[in-house]
Design a protein around this motif. Structure first.
Motif, PDB file in Angstrom:
ATOM      1  N   GLN A 259       0.855  -1.202   0.000  1.00 45.38           N
ATOM      2  CA  GLN A 259       0.000   0.000   0.000  1.00 45.38           C
ATOM      3  C   GLN A 259       0.887   1.247   0.000  1.00 45.38           C
ATOM      4  OE1 GLN A 259      -3.556  -1.107   0.075  1.00 45.38           O
ATOM      5  NE2 GLN A 259      -2.233  -2.849  -0.367  1.00 45.38           N
ATOM      6  N   VAL A 260       1.552   1.490  -1.108  1.00 45.84           N
ATOM      7  CA  VAL A 260       2.531   2.564  -1.190  1.00 45.84           C
ATOM      8  C   VAL A 260       1.866   3.940  -1.298  1.00 45.84           C
ATOM      9  CG1 VAL A 260       4.308   1.102  -2.229  1.00 45.84           C
ATOM     10  CG2 VAL A 260       2.734   2.382  -3.694  1.00 45.84           C
ATOM     11  N   GLN A 261       2.633   4.939  -0.919  1.00 45.42           N
ATOM     12  CA  GLN A 261       2.212   6.336  -1.056  1.00 45.42           C
ATOM     13  C   GLN A 261       3.176   7.023  -2.017  1.00 45.42           C
ATOM     14  OE1 GLN A 261       2.256   7.773   3.009  1.00 45.42           O
ATOM     15  NE2 GLN A 261       0.171   7.040   3.393  1.00 45.42           N
ATOM     16  N   THR A 262       2.650   7.463  -3.140  1.00 41.35           N
ATOM     17  CA  THR A 262       3.438   8.201  -4.118  1.00 41.35           C
ATOM     18  C   THR A 262       3.323   9.690  -3.803  1.00 41.35           C
ATOM     19  OG1 THR A 262       2.963   6.507  -5.764  1.00 41.35           O
ATOM     20  CG2 THR A 262       3.763   8.624  -6.579  1.00 41.35           C
ATOM     21  N   LEU A 263       4.474  10.332  -3.706  1.00 37.34           N
ATOM     22  CA  LEU A 263       4.493  11.741  -3.309  1.00 37.34           C
ATOM     23  C   LEU A 263       4.024  12.655  -4.441  1.00 37.34           C
ATOM     24  CD1 LEU A 263       5.367  13.701  -1.017  1.00 37.34           C
ATOM     25  CD2 LEU A 263       7.591  13.841  -2.157  1.00 37.34           C
ATOM     26  N   VAL A 264       3.181  13.613  -4.090  1.00 37.99           N
ATOM     27  CA  VAL A 264       2.745  14.640  -5.037  1.00 37.99           C
ATOM     28  C   VAL A 264       3.367  15.987  -4.660  1.00 37.99           C
ATOM     29  CG1 VAL A 264       0.748  15.889  -5.959  1.00 37.99           C
ATOM     30  CG2 VAL A 264       0.610  13.412  -5.584  1.00 37.99           C
TER      31      VAL A 264
ATOM     32  N   LEU B  13       1.346  15.451   0.512  1.00 38.43           N
ATOM     33  CA  LEU B  13       0.219  15.172  -0.365  1.00 38.43           C
ATOM     34  C   LEU B  13       0.624  13.968  -1.190  1.00 38.43           C
ATOM     35  CD1 LEU B  13      -0.626  18.833  -1.367  1.00 38.43           C
ATOM     36  CD2 LEU B  13      -1.803  17.372   0.275  1.00 38.43           C
ATOM     37  N   VAL B  14      -0.200  12.935  -1.138  1.00 37.78           N
ATOM     38  CA  VAL B  14       0.190  11.652  -1.728  1.00 37.78           C
ATOM     39  C   VAL B  14      -0.915  11.086  -2.601  1.00 37.78           C
ATOM     40  CG1 VAL B  14       1.593  11.159   0.326  1.00 37.78           C
ATOM     41  CG2 VAL B  14      -0.729  10.209   0.161  1.00 37.78           C
ATOM     42  N   ASP B  15      -0.514  10.104  -3.388  1.00 45.52           N
ATOM     43  CA  ASP B  15      -1.497   9.245  -4.024  1.00 45.52           C
ATOM     44  C   ASP B  15      -1.369   7.895  -3.321  1.00 45.52           C
ATOM     45  OD1 ASP B  15      -3.491   8.444  -5.695  1.00 45.52           O
ATOM     46  OD2 ASP B  15      -2.161   8.000  -7.378  1.00 45.52           O
ATOM     47  N   GLN B  16      -2.356   7.594  -2.480  1.00 41.18           N
ATOM     48  CA  GLN B  16      -2.325   6.368  -1.677  1.00 41.18           C
ATOM     49  C   GLN B  16      -2.863   5.202  -2.493  1.00 41.18           C
ATOM     50  OE1 GLN B  16      -1.571   5.592   1.880  1.00 41.18           O
ATOM     51  NE2 GLN B  16      -1.710   3.604   0.857  1.00 41.18           N
ATOM     52  N   LYS B  17      -2.041   4.198  -2.672  1.00 38.90           N
ATOM     53  CA  LYS B  17      -2.527   2.960  -3.296  1.00 38.90           C
ATOM     54  C   LYS B  17      -3.253   2.155  -2.227  1.00 38.90           C
ATOM     55  CE  LYS B  17      -1.046  -1.228  -5.624  1.00 38.90           C
ATOM     56  NZ  LYS B  17       0.080  -2.040  -6.107  1.00 38.90           N
ATOM     57  N   GLY B  18      -4.485   1.770  -2.500  1.00 37.70           N
ATOM     58  CA  GLY B  18      -5.226   0.943  -1.551  1.00 37.70           C
ATOM     59  C   GLY B  18      -5.542   1.675  -0.272  1.00 37.70           C
ATOM     60  N   VAL B  19      -5.025   1.183   0.839  1.00 42.03           N
ATOM     61  CA  VAL B  19      -5.389   1.713   2.152  1.00 42.03           C
ATOM     62  C   VAL B  19      -4.149   2.189   2.903  1.00 42.03           C
ATOM     63  CG1 VAL B  19      -7.434   0.236   2.301  1.00 42.03           C
ATOM     64  CG2 VAL B  19      -5.262  -0.567   3.261  1.00 42.03           C
ATOM     65  N   ALA B  20      -4.325   3.209   3.743  1.00 43.30           N
ATOM     66  CA  ALA B  20      -3.200   3.720   4.522  1.00 43.30           C
ATOM     67  C   ALA B  20      -3.067   2.996   5.859  1.00 43.30           C
ATOM     68  CB  ALA B  20      -3.372   5.221   4.766  1.00 43.30           C
TER      69      ALA B  20
END
Lengths: 138, 138
Positions: free
Chosen positions: A77-82, A96-103
Motif C-alpha cells: 500500500q505505497v504512497q506516491t508523493l505529489v 500530499l500523496v497518491d495512496q494505493k489501496g489503504v493507509a
C-alpha cells in the motif's frame, strides 16, 4: 504532473532548515492529494524525509522498530508523493500523496476512524482489506 | 449540523482511551471540514481535549507557554468543532473544524505553506491578514 525530486544539494539545504525534535523527528501528515482525505500521522527523521524527497515514495521512521519504514514495502500500500509542505514552524510536514489501496494497518483507507460522538467512540469506517491479506498470516 | 458535546462521563471514558505521550500530549491535526484543507498541527493534553469536546471550540496545549491555548482567544480566529476522530493507535486526533479567518499566526489560512520544490522552499501562499492586525502591535 509527475513529481520532480530536488537535487541533492537542494534537499540538504531544505533538511537543514527543518526543526527536528529532541528525538530527531518531525511529524508527518499524509493527505490524499485529490480527495483531501487525511490518511495518517507518522514521523520522519532526516534520512526518511530525504529518501521521500529523493524517490517520490513516502518513507517514514518507525519509532517502534527504530528504523526506516518504507510505506507499503510489506503491504504493497505505497504512497506516491505529489507535494511536501513544511509548516510555519518547520516542525511538521504535510505530504500530499497518491495512496494505493489503504493507509491504515487495520485495512481502512484512513487511520482516523474513531469518531468521538455523543454516544461514545464510534468506528465510522470498516476495513476494506483484511489485515491478513495486507501482512500475511505468519 | 451543530456539534453536540458528549456527556461528562462519556468524555471521561473517551479520554481514558487516548494514548498521551510521555509529556501527556496528543498530536492534533486541524482540517477545514468542508474544503478538506489541512490548517495546522498542534498538541492537546487531556484538559485541552476535554474542553474542546465540551465547548465545541478547539483548545490546544501550548508547549511554549505551558498552558491551555484557546485557539482564537487573542486573534479572534476561532475554530468551531465539527467532528473529532482518533486514529487507530489513539495517539493522534483529527479535528474537523470551521476555521474563522486564518489558522496560521503569520496570517495565512494554513500553516503548511512552505512547499519543498525542485527550486527550493517555496512559499505557496501569502498572508491574508497582517500579523499586527491579528495580535496588535504591543
Amino acid at each position: 504532473m509527475p513529481y520532480t525530486p530536488p537535487e541533492p544539494s537542494t534537499r540538504a539545504a531544505m533538511i537543514e532548515r527543518v526543526k527536528f525534535n529532541a528525538d530527531g523527528l518531525i511529524a508527518a501528515i499524509a493527505q490524499q492529494h485529490d480527495s483531501g482525505e487525511v490518511l495518517m500521522l507518522a514521523w520522519m527523521n532526516a534520512e526518511a524525509l530525504d529518501e521521500t524527497l529523493r524517490t517520490g515514495r513516502v518513507c517514514y521512521y518507525s519509532r517502534s522498530r527504530k528504523g526506516l519504514w518504507r510505506k507499503g514495502e510489506t503491504s504493497g500500500q505505497v504512497q506516491t508523493l505529489v507535494d511536501a509542505r513544511l509548516d510555519c514552524d518547520r516542525d511538521a510536514v504535510l505530504v500530499l500523496v497518491d495512496q494505493k489501496g489503504v493507509a491504515c494497518h487495520t485495512g481502512r483507507r484512513s487511520c482516523f476512524y474513531n469518531a468521538l460522538r455523543p454516544e461514545g467512540i464510534v468506528e465510522i469506517t470498516q476495513p476494506e482489506i483484511a489485515a491478513e491479506t495486507l501482512y500475511g498470516k505468519g
